[in-house]
Design a protein around this motif. Structure first.
Motif, PDB file in Angstrom:
ATOM      1  N   PHE A 246       0.849  -1.186   0.000  1.00 36.79           N
ATOM      2  CA  PHE A 246       0.000   0.000   0.000  1.00 36.79           C
ATOM      3  C   PHE A 246       0.889   1.242   0.000  1.00 36.79           C
ATOM      4  O   PHE A 246       1.852   1.312   0.771  1.00 36.79           O
TER       5      PHE A 246
ATOM      6  N   TYR B  78      -0.829  -2.570  -3.728  1.00 30.69           N
ATOM      7  CA  TYR B  78      -2.118  -2.978  -3.176  1.00 30.69           C
ATOM      8  C   TYR B  78      -3.001  -1.742  -2.983  1.00 30.69           C
ATOM      9  O   TYR B  78      -2.503  -0.654  -2.677  1.00 30.69           O
ATOM     10  N   GLU B  79      -4.317  -1.918  -3.138  1.00 34.05           N
ATOM     11  CA  GLU B  79      -5.213  -0.804  -2.856  1.00 34.05           C
ATOM     12  C   GLU B  79      -6.602  -1.288  -2.488  1.00 34.05           C
ATOM     13  O   GLU B  79      -7.085  -2.299  -3.008  1.00 34.05           O
ATOM     14  N   ALA B  80      -7.229  -0.542  -1.566  1.00 33.95           N
ATOM     15  CA  ALA B  80      -8.604  -0.803  -1.144  1.00 33.95           C
ATOM     16  C   ALA B  80      -9.562  -0.106  -2.106  1.00 33.95           C
ATOM     17  O   ALA B  80      -9.188   0.883  -2.746  1.00 33.95           O
TER      18      ALA B  80
ATOM     19  N   HIS C 277     -12.118   1.951  -1.763  1.00 32.11           N
ATOM     20  CA  HIS C 277     -12.452   3.352  -1.545  1.00 32.11           C
ATOM     21  C   HIS C 277     -11.296   4.315  -1.824  1.00 32.11           C
ATOM     22  O   HIS C 277     -11.487   5.531  -1.822  1.00 32.11           O
TER      23      HIS C 277
ATOM     24  N   LYS D 219      -8.441  -8.331  -9.130  1.00 32.74           N
ATOM     25  CA  LYS D 219      -9.265  -8.374  -7.925  1.00 32.74           C
ATOM     26  C   LYS D 219      -9.874  -9.766  -7.777  1.00 32.74           C
ATOM     27  O   LYS D 219      -9.888 -10.556  -8.723  1.00 32.74           O
TER      28      LYS D 219
ATOM     29  N   GLU E 203     -10.911  -5.932  -3.085  1.00 33.27           N
ATOM     30  CA  GLU E 203      -9.521  -5.539  -2.832  1.00 33.27           C
ATOM     31  C   GLU E 203      -8.732  -5.685  -4.132  1.00 33.27           C
ATOM     32  O   GLU E 203      -8.886  -6.672  -4.846  1.00 33.27           O
TER      33      GLU E 203
END
Length: 280
Positions: free
Chosen positions: A135, A160-162, A164, A186, A215
């Motif tokens: 992240f 990596y990224e969420a 939102h 994903k 995710e």
């Protein structure tokens, strides 16, 4: 006799990805340290593992690591698991490993699932050399520094990224790296697994309309050496030959070597540099 730390990779989605070695180890150790015991109990129940658990997460990693090391010094074997994937990869496991080595505790890693490697291998981008960024930092100044460093990164980049934060991150990557080729993965190993081959600009068009869900692992094409070389030549060509030569001679480099370096920088022959000065 001291115990041992076992880093046990657990599934990132599909429970069938767990290895026999990990299952046997989780059954045989004295204690399992889990990032989220509420999450991990589902895994243990599925495989009928009755080993006691304790929590080990980002907010207690330093003090809890000391407790776990003490238990291993007393002879207990401990397995460390994360919510999904390989412990120590973008999670607090590295702190426990560090303290184990400082205390002389043996550490072994049981290979298995890792989202970064899964995404990289299915990305269609170069897999020979890669940079795992996990992240991006949330702190504004540190984040800007990392993005600046990534501008010249020639290796394939994994982030990596969420959901939102996905659009904001893609916007920042586009602004800093240019419109690179990218594969956005994903739901890895799950029923609706998806690898989206695209560019930053096209990805933004899509996610602004559809909305991110799940995710994400973003796999970004590194900057080509050809592009870097073209940028270097463009920078040097913005100087006059005299300014270019002065750049080197001010560093104490003799004129002959400065001519050689100037010619190399500008992608021309030494003879052309020599003739330039003869014509002056």
């Amino acid at each position: 006799m001291a115990g041992k730390l076992y880093l046990c990779a657990t599934p990132i989605g599909n429970l069938e990805d767990i290895t026999f070695r990990v299952l046997n180890t989780l059954k045989q150790v004295d204690l399992i340290a889990a990032e989220d015991t509420r999450h991990s109990i589902k895994l243990l129940n599925h495989f009928q593992i009755k080993t006691p658990m304790t929590s080990y997460h980002e907010y207690n990693k330093v003090e809890k690591a000391k407790e776990l090391v003490l238990k291993m010094e007393q002879g207990l074997d401990i397995a460390l698991i994360t919510d999904a994937g390989t412990p120590g990869i973008s999670d607090p496991g590295e702190e426990l490993v560090r303290q184990c080595y400082e205390a002389g505790i043996s550490v072994t890693s049981l290979p298995g699932p890792a989202a970064c490697i899964t995404a990289l291998t299915m990305s269609g981008l170069s897999t020979r050399r890669f940079s795992f960024e996990a992240f991006l930092p949330s702190e504004k100044k540190e984040r800007a520094m990392v993005l600046e460093e990534l501008k010249q990164e020639t290796r394939t980049i994994i982030i990596y990224e969420a959901p939102h934060h996905l659009i904001k991150t893609l916007e920042e990557l586009l602004e800093n790296l240019g419109d690179r080729d990218v594969t956005i993965c994903k739901e890895l190993t799950k029923k609706y697994e998806n690898a989206f081959r695209t560019t930053f600009s096209k990805a933004l068009d899509y996610y602004r309309k559809e909305g991110p869900r799940g995710e994400y692992v973003i796999v970004v094409q590194g900057k080509s050496r050809k592009e870097i070389r073209e940028e270097e030549i463009h920078t040097w060509e913005a100087m006059t030959v005299e300014e270019h030569m002065d750049y080197y001679t001010r560093q104490g480099i003799d004129k002959k070597e400065a001519m050689k370096l100037t010619a190399k920088d500008r992608g021309i022959s030494k003879r052309e540099i020599y003739q330039y000065f003869i014509g002056k």
